[in-house]
Design a protein around this motif. Structure first.
Motif, PDB file in Angstrom:
ATOM      1  N   GLY A 203      38.526  34.783  39.867  1.00  0.00           N
ATOM      2  CA  GLY A 203      38.855  35.842  40.826  1.00  0.00           C
ATOM      3  C   GLY A 203      40.304  35.854  41.275  1.00  0.00           C
ATOM      4  N   LEU A 204      41.180  35.205  40.541  1.00  0.00           N
ATOM      5  CA  LEU A 204      42.594  35.213  40.929  1.00  0.00           C
ATOM      6  C   LEU A 204      43.374  36.267  40.137  1.00  0.00           C
TER       7      LEU A 204
ATOM      8  N   TYR B 142      42.079  38.454  38.077  1.00  0.00           N
ATOM      9  CA  TYR B 142      41.289  39.689  38.092  1.00  0.00           C
ATOM     10  C   TYR B 142      39.894  39.329  38.590  1.00  0.00           C
ATOM     11  N   GLY B 143      39.131  40.341  38.902  1.00  0.00           N
ATOM     12  CA  GLY B 143      37.744  40.100  39.290  1.00  0.00           C
ATOM     13  C   GLY B 143      37.521  39.918  40.780  1.00  0.00           C
ATOM     14  N   TYR B 144      36.300  39.555  41.122  1.00  0.00           N
ATOM     15  CA  TYR B 144      35.848  39.458  42.515  1.00  0.00           C
ATOM     16  C   TYR B 144      36.730  38.489  43.306  1.00  0.00           C
ATOM     17  N   ASN B 145      37.198  38.964  44.456  1.00  0.00           N
ATOM     18  CA  ASN B 145      38.127  38.141  45.231  1.00  0.00           C
ATOM     19  C   ASN B 145      37.798  38.195  46.715  1.00  0.00           C
TER      20      ASN B 145
ATOM     21  N   LYS C 194      38.959  37.322  50.459  1.00  0.00           N
ATOM     22  CA  LYS C 194      40.276  37.157  51.097  1.00  0.00           C
ATOM     23  C   LYS C 194      40.334  35.990  52.090  1.00  0.00           C
TER      24      LYS C 194
ATOM     25  N   LYS D 151      34.214  30.518  46.584  1.00  0.00           N
ATOM     26  CA  LYS D 151      33.800  31.797  47.182  1.00  0.00           C
ATOM     27  C   LYS D 151      33.828  32.923  46.133  1.00  0.00           C
TER      28      LYS D 151
END
Lengths: 460, 91
Positions: free
Chosen positions: A312-313, A315-318, A320, A331
């Motif tokens: 998730g860095l 690209y993809g689910y991130n 905050k 996470k």
């Protein structure tokens, strides 16, 4: 209309690509809401491309001119979302075209949308999609199979004549069988995996799902071939002998305890082949029964490594609000669904220093024995036949035990472990009047022979 | 073979997967049933095989390849400064 007929008519100018696409898009709008087979339809893009194809000179529009094709949501199409039916990649846009997509576009095909699937191609029912299950077009209460369930449902419902799937342990053949259509897992290495999101690299293979064998053959001829971007890809050997008389092998030692409708349908297929002059011979595949457990160890191990890239860095689910980098990983990776987490955990377990000898390394050795079984048997016969699945499509939510779900791939896993090609065609019905499939497994790069044999039983 | 809670936690940590107590409870039973099933392969006599075939994946040349559409890669970054990926503090 068959893909082969669409291409002929668009090439000759009898029908325009725009007419084909307009009709296709209308059909998708009508049928998809109840099936959930498409996660996204590339409407504007498809219309634009159809218009471009219509401007090309007659008979120079390509082997697949104007043919609407759906792609499984783990195959990259530049500029379009490729989510692998996962929250992890819900908004991920492909930065390049998969080799198969490039080849389809070059031959005038129109990519109309991306199809639903089990998350990261892990599953046999399509219930593992983060975007809801696909329904079987023949009975909306039942699963279409998986993981390429959206592709199989899109073809079986007539929304598109062709869809691409990927098959790591049966993910093209099992849904094709559940939906009553034709699907092939080509020889490992015959179709480039460049641009296919990796699940288990040593077994993943892209292949076409179609309503008939002729279309399947045409699409495979377009997408196959060596690719410098996939070091495991190979060219088809030239000058393969064209056989006219076939001997088919039946692995009775593997096909024990078949349920009655499946056993009956399989028996009928043997009788049909005999009536067409085909010789039937018993062959031994003593290690094939270990293919499903082998598959689960090896593919989970490879998946635990392949899916490590999803942090998730880049690209993809991130998320905050993570406190540090380690927390960010944990996470962000919570976006994986339960089946994906289960397989990553199983793979990490199989590769751990305490267990790798008993699990990963032993599975590699057993895989080699499975491969040797096929090589030995295929010296005696031209191809091996067996049912594609133990049963027909089950109801959505009906099977909760994960081992029962894993066993849906019992008959399809051996071909992936051996790397040989295998095709499924509809043959017979189960007790719920749902389709069953006949699987024909051949020697490496013997796809043309498989098509020839399959044609003997097509439509029966 | 039994997988215990401590081992599951350790494996999940290695895999960078955070599990809730509920997920742990469910997974420990599921992993145990899958492991018991796949253990079947240990019955197979593989002593005749001297090694695992290493030729399955041919090696490509170890040389860098420039990816043309790098702008799309940078555009996908979740957090960035200019064209550099920005991440949380490591320590």
């Amino acid at each position: 209309m068959k893909a082969i007929d669409i291409a002929k008519k668009v090439n000759s100018g009898e029908v325009s690509a725009l007419e084909i696409i307009t009709e296709t898009l209308t059909g998708i709008k009508e049928k998809n809401p109840s099936l959930n087979a498409f996660l996204e339809v590339f409407e504007e893009d498809a219309i634009k491309r159809a218009k471009e194809i219509d401007t090309l000179p007659q008979n120079q529009k390509g082997k697949l001119a104007g043919v609407p094709i759906a792609i499984k949501d783990n195959i990259l199409y530049e500029g379009h979302v490729c989510s692998c039916a996962s929250k992890m990649l819900a908004n991920y846009k492909a930065p390049y075209n998969a080799t198969v997509v490039q080849k389809l576009l070059k031959e005038g095909a129109i990519i109309v949308g991306r199809t639903n699937m089990d998350e990261f191609a892990m599953g046999s029912s399509n219930e593992n999609s983060a975007f809801g299950p696909v329904k079987n077009p023949l009975d909306l209460a039942r699963v279409p199979g998986g993981s390429s369930g959206g592709s199989a449902a899109a073809v079986a419902s007539g929304m598109v004549p062709v869809a691409l799937g990927s098959d790591t342990g049966g993910s093209i053949r099992q849904p094709a069988s559940f939906c009553g259509v034709v699907g092939i897992k080509p020889t490992y290495g015959s179709v480039s995996r460049y641009g296919l999101t990796a699940f288990a690299s040593s077994a993943d293979q892209i292949g076409p799902i179609t309503n008939n064998i002729e279309d399947n053959e045409l699409v495979l001829s377009v997408i196959s071939g060596e690719d410098k971007n996939d070091s495991t890809s190979k060219p088809y050997p030239k000058n393969k002998e064209e056989k006219q008389n076939f001997t088919l092998g039946v692995p009775n030692d593997f096909l024990v305890n078949l349920e009655l409708p499946t056993a009956e349908a399989f028996k009928q297929s043997i009788e049909l082949f005999k009536s067409k002059g085909v010789q039937i011979k018993e062959v031994a595949l003593p290690h094939a029964k270990f293919a499903a457990p082998c598959y689960h160890i090896l593919t989970a191990s490879e998946a635990s490594s392949n899916l490590a890239r999803f942090d998730g860095l880049r690209y993809g689910y991130n998320v905050k609000d993570a406190k540090d980098l380690e927390d960010t990983y944990l996470k962000n990776r919570s976006a994986f669904g339960p089946e994906v987490k289960r397989r990553i955990i199983l793979g990490t377990f199989s590769l751990s220093s305490a267990h790798s000898g008993d699990f990963y390394l032993q599975a590699q050795k057993v895989r080699e024995l499975i491969k040797q079984d096929f090589q030995k048997a295929l010296k005696e016969v031209d191809a091996i036949i067996m049912p594609t699945t133990p049963n027909g499509a089950f109801k959505i939510g009906e099977v909760e035990n994960i081992l029962t779900l894993y066993l849906a791939d019992l008959f399809t896993c051996p071909a992936n472990m051996a790397g040989v090609p295998a095709i499924t065609i509809p043959f017979g019905k189960d007790k719920n009047n749902m389709p069953l499939g006949l699987q024909i497994c051949g020697n490496y790069f013997d796809e043309n022979l498989l098509y020839k044999i399959a044609k003997l039983a097509e439509g029966e | 073979m039994e997988t215990n809670l401590q081992e599951l936690k350790q494996i999940a940590k290695l895999a960078k997967i955070e599990l809730s107590a509920q997920e742990e409870e469910k997974l420990i039973k599921q992993i145990a049933s899958v492991v018991n099933w796949v253990e079947e392969i240990q019955k197979v006599n593989t002593s005749a095989l001297t090694c695992v075939p290493a030729d399955f994946t041919p090696k490509r040349a170890d040389s860098p390849v420039h990816f043309e559409n790098d702008a799309a890669l940078v555009a996908a970054f979740n957090d960035k400064r200019d064209s550099l990926l920005k991440v949380k503090k490591v320590l």
